[in-house]
Design a protein around this motif. Sequence first.
Motif, short mmCIF file in Angstrom:
data_model
loop_
_atom_site.label_atom_id
_atom_site.label_comp_id
_atom_site.label_asym_id
_atom_site.label_seq_id
_atom_site.Cartn_x
_atom_site.Cartn_y
_atom_site.Cartn_z
N UNK A 369 13.01 5.32 13.80
CA UNK A 369 13.48 5.11 12.45
C UNK A 369 14.97 4.27 12.52
N UNK A 370 15.09 3.38 11.46
CA UNK A 370 16.04 2.55 11.31
C UNK A 370 16.79 2.98 9.93
N UNK A 371 18.06 2.30 10.02
CA UNK A 371 19.04 2.46 8.94
C UNK A 371 18.56 2.20 7.65
N UNK A 372 18.64 2.80 6.57
CA UNK A 372 18.28 2.08 5.18
C UNK A 372 19.14 1.03 4.98
N UNK A 373 18.83 -0.23 4.76
CA UNK A 373 19.69 -1.39 4.20
C UNK A 373 19.09 -1.72 2.70
N UNK A 374 19.99 -1.73 1.79
CA UNK A 374 19.62 -1.88 0.22
C UNK A 374 20.55 -2.89 -0.22
N UNK A 375 19.51 -3.95 -0.57
CA UNK A 375 20.19 -5.38 -1.31
C UNK A 375 20.01 -5.18 -2.94
N UNK A 376 18.49 -4.74 -2.97
CA UNK A 376 17.99 -4.74 -4.59
C UNK A 376 17.48 -3.33 -4.51
N UNK A 377 18.26 -2.48 -5.28
CA UNK A 377 18.20 -1.00 -5.38
C UNK A 377 16.73 -0.49 -6.20
N UNK A 378 15.77 -1.18 -5.59
CA UNK A 378 14.34 -0.70 -6.44
C UNK A 378 13.75 0.44 -5.72
N UNK A 379 13.39 1.17 -6.46
CA UNK A 379 12.64 2.56 -6.26
C UNK A 379 11.05 2.70 -6.76
N UNK A 380 10.34 2.93 -5.87
CA UNK A 380 8.77 3.01 -6.22
C UNK A 380 8.13 4.07 -5.67
N UNK A 381 7.48 4.94 -6.66
CA UNK A 381 6.61 6.10 -6.15
C UNK A 381 5.25 5.32 -6.13
N UNK A 382 4.61 5.26 -5.02
CA UNK A 382 2.91 4.74 -5.04
C UNK A 382 2.16 5.95 -4.66
N UNK A 383 1.40 6.21 -5.86
CA UNK A 383 0.40 7.16 -5.65
C UNK A 383 0.86 8.55 -4.90
N UNK A 384 1.99 9.15 -5.40
CA UNK A 384 2.56 10.28 -4.57
C UNK A 384 1.60 11.77 -5.00
N UNK A 385 1.45 12.29 -4.10
CA UNK A 385 0.95 13.65 -4.32
C UNK A 385 1.75 14.67 -3.40
N UNK A 386 2.04 15.85 -4.03
CA UNK A 386 2.96 16.91 -3.27
C UNK A 386 2.52 18.21 -4.05
N UNK A 387 2.51 19.31 -3.14
CA UNK A 387 2.34 20.48 -3.72
C UNK A 387 2.91 21.84 -2.92
N UNK A 388 4.01 21.55 -2.04
CA UNK A 388 4.84 22.62 -1.26
C UNK A 388 3.71 23.23 -0.39
N UNK A 389 2.66 22.82 0.14
CA UNK A 389 1.90 23.13 1.05
C UNK A 389 0.97 23.91 0.43
N UNK A 390 0.63 24.01 -1.07
CA UNK A 390 -0.38 24.83 -1.66
C UNK A 390 -1.28 23.72 -1.98
N UNK A 391 -2.53 24.35 -2.30
CA UNK A 391 -3.86 23.64 -2.63
C UNK A 391 -3.46 22.78 -3.97
N UNK A 392 -2.92 23.59 -4.95
CA UNK A 392 -2.61 23.12 -6.25
C UNK A 392 -1.42 21.98 -6.13
N UNK A 393 -1.41 20.83 -6.45
CA UNK A 393 -0.48 19.78 -6.43
C UNK A 393 0.83 20.06 -7.70
N UNK A 394 1.74 19.88 -7.36
CA UNK A 394 2.90 19.90 -8.43
C UNK A 394 3.01 18.55 -8.99
#
Length: 484
Positions: A369-394
């Motif tokens: 793992x490398x250090x995060x280097x930020x020159x243009x602080x753009x944030x992108x979420x790309x097709x993110x799925x998450x559900x705290x380990x449960x079948x149903x996603x939040x």
Amino acid sequence: MSWNRPYIDGMIVSIFRAFENYIKPFARREDLKPPENVFAFIWFYISQAKAPFLAMLVLGGLTAAIEAALFWFVGRLVDILATVKQGDGWSGLLAQHGGELVGMLVLIAVVRFFVTLATALTDQQVITAGFYNMMRWQSYMHVARQSLTFFQNDFSGRIVTKVWSGGQAAGDLVTSLMESVWFVVIYSASMLFLVGGLDWRLALMVVLWVAIFSGLARYFVPRIRYHSRETAEAASMLSGRMVDAYSNIQTLRLFGRDEANDRYMREGFDSYQETQIMFTRFITGVRASMALLSGIMITSMAALCIHLWLEGRITSGAVAFTLALVLRLNFLLGRLMTQFNGIMRNFGTVQNAAETISQPIGLVDAPEAKELIVSKPEIRFENVRFGYGRERSIIDGLSLTIRPGEKIGIIGRSGAGKSTMVNLLLRFYDVDSGRILIDGQDISKVTQESLRSHLGMVTQDTSLLHRSIRDNIMFGGPMRPRSR
């Protein structure tokens, strides 16, 4: 001689420091995760300080052998005095037995002193001051790097109790085994050698005594160990409930929930008392069994000694030191069995602590793992799925781009996933699928510390560390040495 005082004081302090600095408790170590198995868990830390514990093993054996020799000296002295006429005085006594008496004096006054001093220095200055804190520090460092889920799923007070008491209990357990069990083993072997030289039947009685004691220990120890573990778990649970109640006392008072909280705490106390009662029943059984065994064996040994003396097989001095050895062995075995209370408590505490401390880190930096280097602080979420380990996603299929300089607001009902989205950005949790990028860099491929150092967050709940105002204000800034 007053002019020697500074030199002597300095020499004494130097001796103390030499022992105190043997273990470096805060030395950096890369691998902080101990094994879960309780014996491997203990060895993980003991192996970092093998020499002091080996020294304790040797010194403990010498102490036991010297103590057995002291009783032999008493009996031998009785026999020596019986062969010397009182009128011959000290000159006659020393002429006949001077060498032997000098040998006794050197062992008692000199050798015993240095063995005791070395034992105390190793135990107190090396193990207590160094090993205990080394184990606590390494346990703290490992647990402190656990994921947010680890701390959310347990009481903070319970975790603290296990980290702190685990180091103390492991050290106490090992030193108790050396100072009690190992001492009794060496003392019994020395006694067997000494009385066996008088008559084989005396040696047989010692073997029989130790064998019956071992049988009692084999029956009681596993049961005591099980219940000590249950008691330690109940104690840590109760400690966690108490810390939780005290740390949230304002909320309890605001909602007038004193009685409900008392009932909740009472359930914890009831559970602890129930496990403690079962534990103490076995301790009482141990003490009663030992009293019966010792009564039978002491009277049998005394009767056999008198019989051998009447037959002229042993001297009065031999009777004296044999009975002295017997009484001391009785005391040591009784103390040992009683100390199984503490030994098994410590074993249960270590076992309980190992289950928590040995857990692998739930969320770690990726390899390379490398250090995060930020020159243009753009944030992108790309097709993110998450559900705290449960079948149903939040969060399911979220794609979002926040360009440099943009200000956005995220709204939604409670539980819709607003806080979850921020926690994923901070990488308190890893996404189930998809990815999150900052300035084109996948946050799962950079170090967590560098990621969070580039993100500022004002939380909904105000946190105030129990430190100075300055420390709280400066907490998010770069680390600077404090001026003195």
